[in-house]
Every structure is written in C-alpha cells, then in structure tokens.
Design an enzyme around this catalytic site. Structure first.
Site, PDB file in Angstrom:
ATOM      1  N   SER A  63       0.813  -1.213   0.000  1.00 22.54           N
ATOM      2  CA  SER A  63       0.000   0.000   0.000  1.00 22.54           C
ATOM      3  C   SER A  63       0.854   1.274   0.000  1.00 22.54           C
ATOM      4  O   SER A  63       0.468   2.278  -0.600  1.00 22.54           O
ATOM      5  CB  SER A  63      -0.947  -0.012   1.205  1.00 22.54           C
ATOM      6  OG  SER A  63      -0.217  -0.152   2.403  1.00 22.54           O
ATOM      7  N   GLU A  79      11.122  -8.591  -4.819  1.00 22.66           N
ATOM      8  CA  GLU A  79      11.574  -7.371  -4.133  1.00 22.66           C
ATOM      9  C   GLU A  79      13.060  -7.450  -3.783  1.00 22.66           C
ATOM     10  O   GLU A  79      13.798  -6.476  -3.941  1.00 22.66           O
ATOM     11  CB  GLU A  79      10.748  -7.154  -2.864  1.00 22.66           C
ATOM     12  CG  GLU A  79       9.313  -6.740  -3.153  1.00 22.66           C
ATOM     13  CD  GLU A  79       8.415  -6.737  -1.924  1.00 22.66           C
ATOM     14  OE1 GLU A  79       7.359  -6.090  -1.991  1.00 22.66           O
ATOM     15  OE2 GLU A  79       8.746  -7.366  -0.912  1.00 22.66           O
TER      16      GLU A  79
END
Ligand code: 5RP
Length: 262
Positions: free
Chosen positions: A35, A111
């Site tokens: 988010s 990531e």
C-alpha cells in the site's frame, strides 16, 4: 494539509512523496509492492504526466506492474533494465541499522532481487514499522510447493536451535486456498516474536532445500523515509548516520487522490 486522508494514509503518502526526490530524469527505478509503494507509483505517475519525468520502472510484482502501466510509467523487466539506479519499496519492519522484514504482501523474492540489483534502496514506511528488534511481524519465507510440509517441518526444527522466541510456521492462505506467489510458490509465515541474530537466521534458513528466499533484508536498504500522520517525514541515511526532519505540504484534492485503492 490533508482533509480526507486518514493519518495512516497521510503518513504513507508523505513518505512516498518525499522518496520521489530520489528519482531523477532518465533513471531506471525499482517499484516496490504494497500500500505504501502504491502511493509511490501514483506519485511517480503524476510526475510523468505533469512534469514530463522520463523513467523506466521495474515492478516487483504483477500488481505493481498493472498499477504502473495504469498511471503511465514505462515498465520493463529487470533483465531488460539490467541494473537500476534506485529501488523504492515499503517494509513490514525496519530496525535502527535499516535491516528489514519484507514480504507481508508476498512479493519478497522479486523485491529482494530488484533491490539487490540497484545502486540504492530507499524504504518508505509509516512510524508503526520502526522496531528495536526485528521479529514481531511474522517473517515470510518463500518455499516451493513440492514437499512443502516436509520443508516446513525442517524449518521449524532449524528455528528451534536459533536465537528466536518462537519456532512455528504457518502456510499463508488466500481465503480457503493457499496463497501463491507470482513465481508459483507458497509463503510460510514464521512466528518468531523476536529475532536475536537476523544475519545468522537469514543465512541458515536459506540453506534448507525447498526454501527459495526469506524476507530479511540485511545490508540492502540505504535510506528510510518515515512518514508521520501530521505530514512530517524523517529521512534516515544509514551510510551517513544522519536523520533529517521535514514537512510535506499537499492538497488532497489533486488527481492523485481519486480512485485510490490498492
Ligand atoms: C510486500 C512488502 C511490502 O512492502 C510490505 O508488506 C509493506 O506493505 P505496506 O506498505 O502495505 O504496509 O514487503 O511483499
């Protein structure tokens, strides 16, 4: 200042907005997942549209790739970009040395690969992510589906001998089905409560066959931008040891705040 954004969204937004200052014209930028990273992607999209910023984005998940394309960022694969100028991503926890737990969104493998292939990693986070010692957030571990229960048992046995305060692992679910990563793997969440020696844990756990990667990012992050609910940001650089405090002013009626949602 913010009229509609909650304090937590304000904190995430100001961290993301400040982190955009690390991005310059022509850069190849790793785009994180989650988010907070979604705010970054929206902010960069605005800079592309409004200011003519030219960047090439390498997303760390299919979700981020979709959002980046939606907001007008040119997206390429890591192998097309080869090496990145900067990666900006969220985190589930960070400590004083800027070691991280990541993978709450299940994207830790991409990531870590993308952050490691970057000159610099900048983490964006609200203050709730700052901890004295890593481990209250369950540590995500990506494992291959083949023999995953055997791998889980081996992981738990290994944890029992390490400097942690818990040794149980649970397979992450998505409703009634197993959560599956972009690479087709499962996530085990390790309930450790406190990680005494993160460096040792990260090395030992990756030796277990079936384990693909763990969510500990050790010596990877260079800078953390910590957002506060009142619009302040702290920028901490691990290399200089310096922390600067600033305030980000914004009006939340801009295009950026329409159609929010992750
Ligand atoms: C995804 C991640 C995220 O960066 C991490 O979970 C933080 O997410 P959010 O910004 O939504 O709190 O590691 O795999």
């Amino acid at each position: 200042m913010s009229g509609r954004l909650s304090p937590i969204d304000t904190a995430k937004f100001v961290a993301a907005k400040r982190a955009c200052e690390f991005v310059e014209d022509g850069m190849r930028v790793g785009l994180g997942t989650g988010s907070t990273a979604a705010w970054l992607v929206r902010c960069l999209g605005e800079m592309v549209k409004q200011d003519g910023l030219r960047i090439t984005g390498v997303p760390t998940s299919s979700r981020t790739a979709e959002l980046a394309r939606q907001v007008g960022i040119k997206v390429v694969s890591l192998d097309e970009a080869r090496w990145l100028d900067v990666t900006i991503d969220g985190a589930d926890e960070f400590d004083d040395e800027l070691n991280l737990i990541k993978g709450g969104g299940g994207a830790l493998l991409q990531e870590k690969i993308v952050a490691t292939a970057s000159d610099r990693m900048v983490v964006i986070a609200d203050t709730s992510k700052r901890v004295q010692t890593l481990g209250a957030f369950p540590l995500p571990l990506e494992v291959v589906p083949f023999g995953w229960q055997t791998t889980k048992a081996l992981v738990e046995e290994t944890l029992a001998a390490l400097d942690v305060l818990g040794d149980t692992a649970t397979r992450r679910m998505n409703g009634d089905a197993a959560f599956v990563t972009d690479e087709g793997n499962f996530i085990l969440d390790l309930h450790l409560n406190r990680i005494g020696n993160a460096r040792q844990l990260a090395l030992v756990i990756n030796q277990i066959p079936g384990v693909v990667e763990n969510g500990l990012f050790i010596d990877i992050c260079d800078v953390v931008v910590i957002g506060h609910g009142d619009g302040r940001v702290e920028v901490k650089d691990v290399n200089t040891g310096q922390t600067q405090e600033e305030r980000i002013d914004f009006i939340d009626t801009e295009n950026l705040f329409r159609d929010m949602g992750d």
